[in-house]
Design a protein around this motif. Structure first.
Motif, PDB file in Angstrom:
ATOM      1  N   VAL A  82       0.847  -1.193   0.000  1.00 51.24           N
ATOM      2  CA  VAL A  82       0.000   0.000   0.000  1.00 51.24           C
ATOM      3  C   VAL A  82       0.880   1.239   0.000  1.00 51.24           C
ATOM      4  CG1 VAL A  82      -1.856   1.204   1.182  1.00 51.24           C
ATOM      5  CG2 VAL A  82      -1.660  -1.270   1.360  1.00 51.24           C
ATOM      6  N   ARG A  83       0.575   2.158  -0.868  1.00 55.72           N
ATOM      7  CA  ARG A  83       1.408   3.351  -0.991  1.00 55.72           C
ATOM      8  C   ARG A  83       1.000   4.483  -0.081  1.00 55.72           C
ATOM      9  NH1 ARG A  83       1.320   4.196  -7.376  1.00 55.72           N
ATOM     10  NH2 ARG A  83       0.864   2.022  -7.831  1.00 55.72           N
ATOM     11  N   LEU A 135      -1.974   5.700   2.978  1.00 54.25           N
ATOM     12  CA  LEU A 135      -3.074   5.334   3.853  1.00 54.25           C
ATOM     13  C   LEU A 135      -3.850   6.563   4.298  1.00 54.25           C
ATOM     14  CD1 LEU A 135      -1.447   2.733   6.268  1.00 54.25           C
ATOM     15  CD2 LEU A 135      -3.144   2.310   4.481  1.00 54.25           C
ATOM     16  N   VAL A 170      -3.001  -0.449   8.582  1.00 58.23           N
ATOM     17  CA  VAL A 170      -3.548  -1.653   7.956  1.00 58.23           C
ATOM     18  C   VAL A 170      -3.717  -2.763   8.977  1.00 58.23           C
ATOM     19  CG1 VAL A 170      -3.086  -3.493   6.304  1.00 58.23           C
ATOM     20  CG2 VAL A 170      -2.549  -1.132   5.718  1.00 58.23           C
ATOM     21  N   ILE A 174      -4.866  -7.265   4.680  1.00 59.22           N
ATOM     22  CA  ILE A 174      -5.247  -7.051   3.290  1.00 59.22           C
ATOM     23  C   ILE A 174      -5.785  -8.353   2.722  1.00 59.22           C
ATOM     24  CG2 ILE A 174      -4.466  -6.417   0.993  1.00 59.22           C
ATOM     25  CD1 ILE A 174      -2.328  -4.713   2.244  1.00 59.22           C
ATOM     26  N   PHE A 216     -10.707   0.469   0.533  1.00 53.84           N
ATOM     27  CA  PHE A 216     -10.300   0.592   1.935  1.00 53.84           C
ATOM     28  C   PHE A 216     -11.560   0.320   2.737  1.00 53.84           C
ATOM     29  CE2 PHE A 216      -6.853   3.862   0.877  1.00 53.84           C
ATOM     30  CZ  PHE A 216      -5.809   3.035   1.281  1.00 53.84           C
ATOM     31  N   LEU A 250     -10.002   3.183  -3.413  1.00 55.42           N
ATOM     32  CA  LEU A 250      -8.640   3.714  -3.415  1.00 55.42           C
ATOM     33  C   LEU A 250      -8.546   4.639  -4.611  1.00 55.42           C
ATOM     34  CD1 LEU A 250      -8.041   1.188  -1.586  1.00 55.42           C
ATOM     35  CD2 LEU A 250      -5.789   1.199  -2.638  1.00 55.42           C
ATOM     36  N   GLU A 291      -3.255   5.465  -5.228  1.00 54.02           N
ATOM     37  CA  GLU A 291      -3.115   4.613  -4.057  1.00 54.02           C
ATOM     38  C   GLU A 291      -3.205   3.139  -4.433  1.00 54.02           C
ATOM     39  OE1 GLU A 291      -5.382   7.336  -0.708  1.00 54.02           O
ATOM     40  OE2 GLU A 291      -6.554   6.305  -2.221  1.00 54.02           O
ATOM     41  N   GLU A 292      -3.579   2.897  -5.663  1.00 50.50           N
ATOM     42  CA  GLU A 292      -3.779   1.521  -6.113  1.00 50.50           C
ATOM     43  C   GLU A 292      -2.576   0.631  -5.844  1.00 50.50           C
ATOM     44  OE1 GLU A 292      -6.394  -0.139  -8.092  1.00 50.50           O
ATOM     45  OE2 GLU A 292      -7.575   1.441  -7.155  1.00 50.50           O
ATOM     46  N   VAL A 293      -2.900  -0.584  -5.527  1.00 56.49           N
ATOM     47  CA  VAL A 293      -1.902  -1.587  -5.236  1.00 56.49           C
ATOM     48  C   VAL A 293      -1.714  -2.446  -6.478  1.00 56.49           C
ATOM     49  CG1 VAL A 293      -1.812  -3.813  -4.082  1.00 56.49           C
ATOM     50  CG2 VAL A 293      -2.217  -1.723  -2.755  1.00 56.49           C
ATOM     51  N   ILE A 337      -8.454  -3.599   1.658  1.00 50.68           N
ATOM     52  CA  ILE A 337      -7.483  -3.211   2.675  1.00 50.68           C
ATOM     53  C   ILE A 337      -8.229  -2.815   3.929  1.00 50.68           C
ATOM     54  CG2 ILE A 337      -5.589  -1.657   3.241  1.00 50.68           C
ATOM     55  CD1 ILE A 337      -5.113  -1.379   0.212  1.00 50.68           C
TER      56      ILE A 337
END
Lengths: 140, 140
Positions: free
Chosen positions: A118-119, A121, A127, A130, B97, B108, B112-114, B134
DNA sequence: GTGATTGCAAATCTTTTGCACTAAA
DNA sequence: TTTAGTGCAAAAGATTTGCAATCAC
């Protein structure tokens, strides 16, 4: 073993370590849950299985027990759509493949795991976990 | 516009394209759902909102409508454990989230995407979709 | 009109709870 | 003993359904 000998099974230890009294029902259910490798069950499924194996427990107790086990970290809840709650006997961090055509749910092997980072929050949050659910359909 | 003029609102087109009759209730609910940006609602939430806005619909119709919209691809169900079913007005691929302490669910942002990459798939299967949830809890 | 849609209440399904009873420590 | 755990039935919460009334076409 001889008469009067004291033993503490691994299942019993597991319950004691979790702070749960090793009652007959909990021992039996734990045996079903953890004595057969990794599993994904609903309360209804576990109750039916218990009855089949001549283990006498009420459905309410199965629900309560599953929730207690989950609360104690012995089980993990898995969210898939649908009304039923699934419990997974594998609690370590892992991910799932879900076969949409037949509703089967399996764990990803360690060599199949997907990396997630995750970049950013939301403010003041951290967190907890996930969840990654890979939905599969038959190829072509 | 003048008396007798025929118009077809975007909402009405959306319903027609999905093969759903544009009834008053569906139009009103669609307006609430799609006329206010991206949203995540439960049937209960949408019903309460409708009543607040003087839109008269029964809870049963809200349920039925949400299911019809989802079936028609206008909405997407989001799996979170817990009893309630959430519907997401964003259909495109994206992640969520989830605030465990208050049950809020948000998307997200693109930044912010994973990134998720599957290394190995079960034989004969392909990915339909990958759900990433998340779970957040308040910091410390 | 005719068939689809709605509303309401009743039904269903899953899960939780209250309470008297039983078992573990 | 003392306190936690269990069973059962009732309660609760979410969602679906049956059917007569109503609306869209």
């Amino acid at each position: 073993m001889e008469y009067g000998e004291e033993t503490t099974s691994p299942i019993e230890m597991k319950l004691r370590d979790a702070g749960l009294r090793p009652t007959r029902q909990r021992m039996d259910l734990a045996e079903l849950l953890f004595g057969n490798g990794n599993r994904h069950v609903t309360a209804e499924m576990l109750h039916a299985e218990a009855l089949r194996r001549q283990v006498s427990v009420s459905l309410a107790t199965v629900y309560n027990t599953l929730n207690q086990f989950a609360g104690a970290g012995l089980l993990r809840e898995v969210a898939i759509e649908g009304s039923k709650t699934y419990f997974d006997t594998t609690i370590s961090d892992h991910q799932h493949f879900y076969f949409e055509h037949d509703g089967r749910l399996i764990d990803l092997g360690p060599d199949e795991e997907v990396a997630v980072a995750v970049r950013k929050l939301p403010e003041g949050m951290k967190v907890a976990r996930i969840d990654v659910l890979i939905r599969l359909v038959p190829d072509k």
